[in-house]
Design a protein around this motif. Structure first.
Motif, PDB file in Angstrom:
ATOM      1  N   SER B 275       6.040 -26.874   4.891  1.00 35.54           N
ATOM      2  CA  SER B 275       6.986 -26.182   5.763  1.00 35.54           C
ATOM      3  C   SER B 275       7.300 -26.999   7.004  1.00 35.54           C
ATOM      4  CB  SER B 275       6.432 -24.805   6.153  1.00 35.54           C
ATOM      5  OG  SER B 275       5.358 -24.980   7.037  1.00 35.54           O
ATOM      6  N   GLY B 276       6.407 -27.907   7.380  1.00 36.80           N
ATOM      7  CA  GLY B 276       6.692 -28.720   8.553  1.00 36.80           C
ATOM      8  C   GLY B 276       7.395 -30.014   8.206  1.00 36.80           C
ATOM      9  N   PHE B 277       6.870 -30.722   7.173  1.00 36.07           N
ATOM     10  CA  PHE B 277       7.347 -32.088   6.940  1.00 36.07           C
ATOM     11  C   PHE B 277       8.109 -32.256   5.639  1.00 36.07           C
ATOM     12  CE2 PHE B 277       3.088 -32.240   8.967  1.00 36.07           C
ATOM     13  CZ  PHE B 277       3.520 -32.488  10.265  1.00 36.07           C
ATOM     14  N   PHE B 278       8.217 -31.209   4.826  1.00 31.36           N
ATOM     15  CA  PHE B 278       8.818 -31.364   3.495  1.00 31.36           C
ATOM     16  C   PHE B 278       8.255 -32.550   2.763  1.00 31.36           C
ATOM     17  CE2 PHE B 278      11.794 -28.461   5.369  1.00 31.36           C
ATOM     18  CZ  PHE B 278      11.944 -27.556   4.340  1.00 31.36           C
ATOM     19  N   ASN B 279       6.961 -32.696   2.851  1.00 32.53           N
ATOM     20  CA  ASN B 279       6.291 -33.790   2.160  1.00 32.53           C
ATOM     21  C   ASN B 279       5.941 -33.341   0.739  1.00 32.53           C
ATOM     22  OD1 ASN B 279       4.574 -35.684   1.151  1.00 32.53           O
ATOM     23  ND2 ASN B 279       3.162 -35.678   2.891  1.00 32.53           N
ATOM     24  N   TRP B 280       6.849 -33.625  -0.199  1.00 36.45           N
ATOM     25  CA  TRP B 280       6.667 -33.163  -1.581  1.00 36.45           C
ATOM     26  C   TRP B 280       5.367 -33.671  -2.172  1.00 36.45           C
ATOM     27  CZ3 TRP B 280       9.594 -29.327  -2.005  1.00 36.45           C
ATOM     28  CH2 TRP B 280      10.935 -29.349  -1.580  1.00 36.45           C
ATOM     29  N   ALA B 281       5.159 -35.001  -2.007  1.00 38.82           N
ATOM     30  CA  ALA B 281       4.004 -35.613  -2.656  1.00 38.82           C
ATOM     31  C   ALA B 281       2.717 -34.960  -2.174  1.00 38.82           C
ATOM     32  CB  ALA B 281       3.978 -37.110  -2.366  1.00 38.82           C
ATOM     33  N   GLY B 282       2.579 -34.882  -0.854  1.00 42.49           N
ATOM     34  CA  GLY B 282       1.347 -34.339  -0.277  1.00 42.49           C
ATOM     35  C   GLY B 282       1.124 -32.907  -0.690  1.00 42.49           C
ATOM     36  N   ALA B 283       2.179 -32.104  -0.538  1.00 37.46           N
ATOM     37  CA  ALA B 283       2.044 -30.689  -0.847  1.00 37.46           C
ATOM     38  C   ALA B 283       1.642 -30.487  -2.302  1.00 37.46           C
ATOM     39  CB  ALA B 283       3.342 -29.965  -0.555  1.00 37.46           C
ATOM     40  N   SER B 284       2.256 -31.286  -3.198  1.00 36.92           N
ATOM     41  CA  SER B 284       1.958 -31.036  -4.606  1.00 36.92           C
ATOM     42  C   SER B 284       0.553 -31.503  -4.962  1.00 36.92           C
ATOM     43  CB  SER B 284       2.995 -31.683  -5.518  1.00 36.92           C
ATOM     44  OG  SER B 284       3.259 -32.972  -5.091  1.00 36.92           O
ATOM     45  N   ILE B 285       0.104 -32.583  -4.360  1.00 30.35           N
ATOM     46  CA  ILE B 285      -1.274 -32.996  -4.653  1.00 30.35           C
ATOM     47  C   ILE B 285      -2.247 -31.922  -4.197  1.00 30.35           C
ATOM     48  CG2 ILE B 285      -3.083 -34.559  -3.867  1.00 30.35           C
ATOM     49  CD1 ILE B 285      -1.237 -36.805  -4.254  1.00 30.35           C
ATOM     50  N   LEU B 286      -2.016 -31.422  -2.988  1.00 32.31           N
ATOM     51  CA  LEU B 286      -2.910 -30.368  -2.495  1.00 32.31           C
ATOM     52  C   LEU B 286      -2.856 -29.142  -3.403  1.00 32.31           C
ATOM     53  CD1 LEU B 286      -2.246 -30.789   1.315  1.00 32.31           C
ATOM     54  CD2 LEU B 286      -4.318 -31.360   0.055  1.00 32.31           C
ATOM     55  N   THR B 287      -1.638 -28.827  -3.876  1.00 30.84           N
ATOM     56  CA  THR B 287      -1.497 -27.689  -4.785  1.00 30.84           C
ATOM     57  C   THR B 287      -2.328 -27.881  -6.046  1.00 30.84           C
ATOM     58  OG1 THR B 287       0.730 -27.330  -3.984  1.00 30.84           O
ATOM     59  CG2 THR B 287       0.167 -26.321  -6.086  1.00 30.84           C
TER      60      THR B 287
END
Ligand code: ATP
Ligand code: MG
Lengths: 375, 580
Positions: B275-287
């Motif tokens: 929600s802050g950085f629209f960092n797709w890669a990071g968010a999906s890895i964490l997911t």
């Protein structure tokens, strides 16, 4: 209304074969009983006819038409379930009206269908048509439940529930009425009354009926024809009397009435074709059965056994027996006797001058030749 | 019969064709499609994105060759570098470490705390057992972000507990609301009922005859307890611990409000990335990491409970002799009350604050007012309405889907559907939100930011609970009732609607309320996905808390709690005396 034919019906489950080629030929208006021990495939046969099971092979014909590909809801078979399967959220009237309401749901304009649908969801949302009301009340009258139309089905006795189930099946004017052990949940007395009721309604409406049971008395007393099943096959199809007097094999004989079966050998034939058999190596019996076989099974129905007394004599088929137990039953006396190595029950009418035998007495009994059957 | 002859052959052929369509089969495919689109596809997308680092539009590839080409190129560049950076240290790694530590710590503490409680409820004649049992379910009713608000009121810099502490002559803060300690406390004291009831069941099931044998052989009561009762209950306890682990690991409400800047937790990290950085890669890895961890623990729990049967465990097992020693029961009573103090105080604090004019440093507020409630009702009527509408929407979807799924699973042994519909159990809310945002942010199914997607997310997330509820009643409906309907002329679908449906009503009703309640409480998905013109109550509370409008936040929070309590007690009533 229609005839029902089943041709070479086979039903295989993953692990078991329930039906191994069943053939039935039921004429229009006939009352047909399927009789057999538990697990022999009666229910499966019936479910194939109703369309709840897809046969592995074979055909089902209703009214001369093959119905294998017709879904269950359009076969027009009225079914009475062993558990009655009444709808607990509907009252008696709504239960019986269900098939007619559903018929309305599939016919008519969109608006009418919407109304019908609303009525199915809750009775307060619409009123059934005059026609439906009349038909339902007629059906309920048939089973003498007209006064209970507004009852919830859980507020009925077992016998009443049974009759609602019957009315529900009848109201749709089915081509065939299928009943799977409909009386097995009732007590003995009620069962007898329901037998009469069902038989009477069937006769009145001339409706083709298949009745599943494992109770031979029920089958024999109600049906026009009985099919005896064993292990997924029909063993014999016949009228009750024929079945009783002429069972095709020991299984049928045993199933349709208590009987005593001995191993025997035909040793001679009389001029008229009657047979002379030797049972247990030393007893010679005459039988009116004509047969070509050498090794036979000799069937003696207990009702055929007569106790010889008061000096009565016969020149053949007289055997010696020992009284084991004698029981006084009021109008009759029952003797458990040992006859040619087998325990047999004989009943005799009680009359004031009857000679009573007691345990240990050796008596003579007579088996009329026409009561000795060879299979 | 006669009707057929009136129709032209063409008409009747059309009619036959229409009739031959099995509407139930169509429904089955619709249900499959629903789960595929809104559960399997988002998870697959997220999985792919975790390798490519760039959005992958799978649906687009199906309709547009250009998108297909881009996707293929992106996929061909897929690499493990993102995962490598995860393991190579850095913020993600520490976030995972911290979250694991938090979840493990909370599980252990909860179990230790619950052992005496479970024993008290299962095996003693503790006074006021029924009342205490009811009180022990209250923590579950409160969404964690509201508990967090309560903690701020108590343990904030000017919180009344800390004020009390200082006025007693101590320096500093007793507990800092914005710290790992307070997160642990909230999770322990608000999640313990999840473990308590399964543990009570485990203590009840432990073989009484063995215990009696042990006592007969001269063992003392306490040694029987330690060497016989306790070991027998161990599988149940471990399973409870694993459950707490999953709940704590995926809890969003507490950390998002209370985690201090220096404390990295995986849910917070994931939320910020998307929600802050629209960092797709990071968010999906964490997911993916979150789902994987939750899945492992979920599977472990299933594995341990696979042979346990609590099915018939409603009452006391036969011949249980409850411990009625006064010393034991009274001390357990006191202990239970102590456990309940903290959660009750937190809720109580929120309540006081909702009536406070201002509440600065001081044990009590300056004065009391109803203003905040007036504000809530006048200014935030929309939010209340939104909550009800969103929850209602989710309800309708889950009722329909759950009814059909139960039907297919029970009647047609469709185990694939059973499996699919239980997947949401292992997907933390924040993970589901991220997967949705990524999957539905471009054509052909551009749904991100719509109320519809939010409703679907709610429905999917609560589906397993709804299905558990409907499945139970479905199993109780004998198949011959339905066959009777078909025999009387109804198609299968009509039979389901007119006969099976009404009979399932008690299960559906109970499940519905449960879904409704949890949707109103739901935080993670709401915060992540709610469009601003559809902001529900929970989002309102959340935003007000962040903005420092604590008084209205408290008033709204009380409203949520009241709503939840009312609905929950209706549901409890319903399941107890079901309609038929
Ligand atoms: N769904 C099924 N799957 C596998 N085997 C089945 C199934 N239904 C029935 N069978 C088997 O098929 C055989 C015939 O069953 P069926 O129910 O027709 O017996 P039945 O004659 O009606 O017996 P009962 O008098 O006990 O009702 C049995 O051996 C049974 O085990
Ligand atoms: Mg049967």
């Amino acid at each position: 209304m229609g005839s029902v034919k089943v041709k070479n019906l086979v039903k295989k489950y993953d692990k078991a074969t329930a039906l191994k080629g069943v053939n039935l030929d039921i004429k229009e208006g006939e009352f047909y009983a399927l009789l057999g021990p538990s697990g022999c495939g009666k229910t499966t046969t019936m479910r194939c006819i109703a369309g709840f099971e897809n046969p592995t092979s074979g055909e089902v014909l209703i009214g001369e038409k093959v119905v294998n590909s017709v879904p269950a809801n359009r076969r027009n078979c009225g079914m009475v379930f062993q558990s009655y399967a009444l709808f607990p959220h509907y009252n008696v009237f709504e239960n019986v009206a269900y098939s007619l309401t559903i018929r309305d749901l599939y016919n008519g304009s969109f608006g009418q269908r919407a109304k019908t649908f609303a009525r199915l969801i809750h009775k307060k949302l619409g009123k059934p048509s005059k026609e439906i009301q009349e038909k339902v009340h007629d059906a309920l009258k048939y089973v003498e439940l007209d006064h209970l139309a507004d009852r919830g089905v859980n507020e009925l006795s077992g016998g009443q529930q049974q009759r609602v189930a019957l009315a529900r099946a009848l109201v749709m004017e089915p081509s065939v009425l299928l009943m799977d052990e409909p009386l097995s949940n009732l007590d003995k007395k009620l069962r007898n009354t329901m037998r009469t009721t069902i038989r009477k309604i069937q006769q009145d409406l001339k409706i083709t009926t298949i009745f599943v049971t494992h109770d031979q008395e029920e089958a024999m007393s109600m049906a026009d024809h009985v099919a005896v099943m064993r292990d997924g096959e029909i063993v014999q199809m016949a009228t009750p009397t024929e079945l009783y007097s002429n069972p095709k094999d020991p299984f049928v004989a045993d199933f349709v009435g208590s009987s005593n079966i001995y191993q025997g050998k035909v040793v001679d034939r009389k001029e008229n074709g009657d047979s002379i058999v030797k049972v247990n190596d030393n007893t010679i019996l005459e039988s009116t059965t004509h047969t070509d076989k050498e090794d036979v099974e000799v069937l003696v129905r207990p009702e055929g056994i007569e106790i010889l007394k008061n000096g009565r004599m016969e020149d053949h088929n007289v055997l010696e027996a020992t009284v084991k137990i004698s029981t006084y039953l009021g109008p009759t006396i029952r003797y458990d006797i040992e006859l040619a190595g087998m325990e047999v029950m004989v009943e005799e009418e009680f009359q004031p001058n009857t000679t009573l035998f007691k345990e240990g007495d050796v008596i003579k009994v007579f088996l009329p030749a026409e009561r000795v059957l060879l299979i | 019969m006669s009707k057929g002859t009136e129709q032209s052959p063409k008409q009747s052929r059309l009619k036959n064709w229409l009739l031959s369509i099995d509407s139930l089969k169509i429904m089955k495919w619709v249900v499959y499609l629903f789960f595929f689109l809104f559960l399997v596809l988002p998870l697959i997308s997220v999985f792919l994105v975790s390798f490519t680092g760039q959005p992958v539009n799978l649906l687009g590839s199906l309709v547009n060759p250009d998108i297909m080409a881009t996707n293929i190129e992106r996929l061909s560049n897929a690499s493990l570098e993102h995962y490598a950076s995860l393991l190579g240290g850095g913020t993600y790694f520490s976030a995972l470490q911290n979250s694991l530590a938090l979840a493990i710590g909370v599980s252990i503490l909860v179990i230790i705390m619950c052992i005496p409680l479970a024993y008290a409820f299962a095996r003693t004649t503790m006074p006021f057992k029924k009342t205490l049992a009811a009180l022990c379910t209250i923590p579950l009713i409160v969404p964690t972000f509201i508990s967090a608000a309560g903690f701020i009121i108590m343990f904030g810099r000017t919180g009344w507990v800390n004020t009390l502490y200082q006025s007693l002559g101590f320096d500093g803060l007793l507990i800092n609301a914005y710290s790992m300690t307070s997160i642990v406390l909230i999770q322990v004291f608000f999640f313990f009922p999840f473990a308590l009831w399964p543990m009570v069941a485990a203590f009840k099931i432990a073989d009484i005859s063995l215990e009696e044998a042990s006592n007969n052989m001269g063992a003392k009561n306490w040694s029987t307890m330690v060497f016989i009762t306790f070991p027998l209950a161990i599988p149940g306890i471990i399973s409870a611990a694993l459950l707490i682990f999953t709940v704590s690991f995926s809890d969003f409400g507490t950390p998002i409000i209370l985690a201090p800047d220096g404390l990295n937790l995986i849910v917070v990290e994931a939320y910020r990335e998307i929600s802050g950085f629209f960092n797709w890669a990071g968010a999906s890895i964490l997911t993916i990491v979150m789902v994987a961890v939750a899945a492992i623990f979920f599977w472990l729990q299933r594995f341990i409970t696979r042979n346990m049967d609590y099915g018939t465990l409603s009452g006391k097992p036969k011949g249980t002799k409850l411990n009625d020693s006064k010393v034991v029961t009274r001390s357990l009573f006191v202990y239970t009350c102590i456990v309940l103090v903290l959660p009750m105080l937190a809720i109580f604090s929120v309540m006081i604050q909702s009536f406070a004019t201002t509440w600065g440093t001081g044990l009590l507020p300056r004065g009391f007012t109803m203003d905040h409630y007036t504000t809530v009702f006048t200014r935030s009527g929309d939010n209340i309405m939104n909550s009800l509408l969103l929850a209602g929407g989710a309800l309708i979807i889950s009722v329909i889907v759950a009814t059909l799924v139960s039907y297919f699973v029970v009647r047609e042994n469709t185990s694939k559907l059973d499996f699919m519909s239980s997947i949401p159990l292992i997907v933390p809310g924040i993970a589901l939100g991220i997967a949705y945002i990524q999957t539905f942010n471009t054509a052909p199914l551009q749904l991100t930011g719509t109320a519809f997607l939010l409703i679907v997310a709610y429905a999917i997330r609560r589906m397993p609970y709804m299905i558990r509820s409907t499945m139970g009643t479905m199993m109780a409906i004998k198949s011959d009732i339905e066959e009777a309907a078909v025999n009387l002329g109804a198609s299968k679908l009509v039979a389901i609607i007119t006969v099976v449906g009404p009979l399932m009503l008690p299960g559906i009703a109970a499940g519905s309320i449960l879904v409704f309640v949890t949707v109103i409480k739901e935080t993670s998905i709401t915060v992540l996905m709610a469009p601003s013109d559809w902001a529900p109550m929970s989002l309102m509370v959340f935003q007000n808390l962040l903005r420092g409008e604590v008084y209205t936040a408290s008033a709204m929070a009380m409203l949520i709690i009241a709503l939840v309590i009312i609905l929950q007690s209706i549901a409890n009533k319903m399941t107890k005396n079901s309609l038929y």
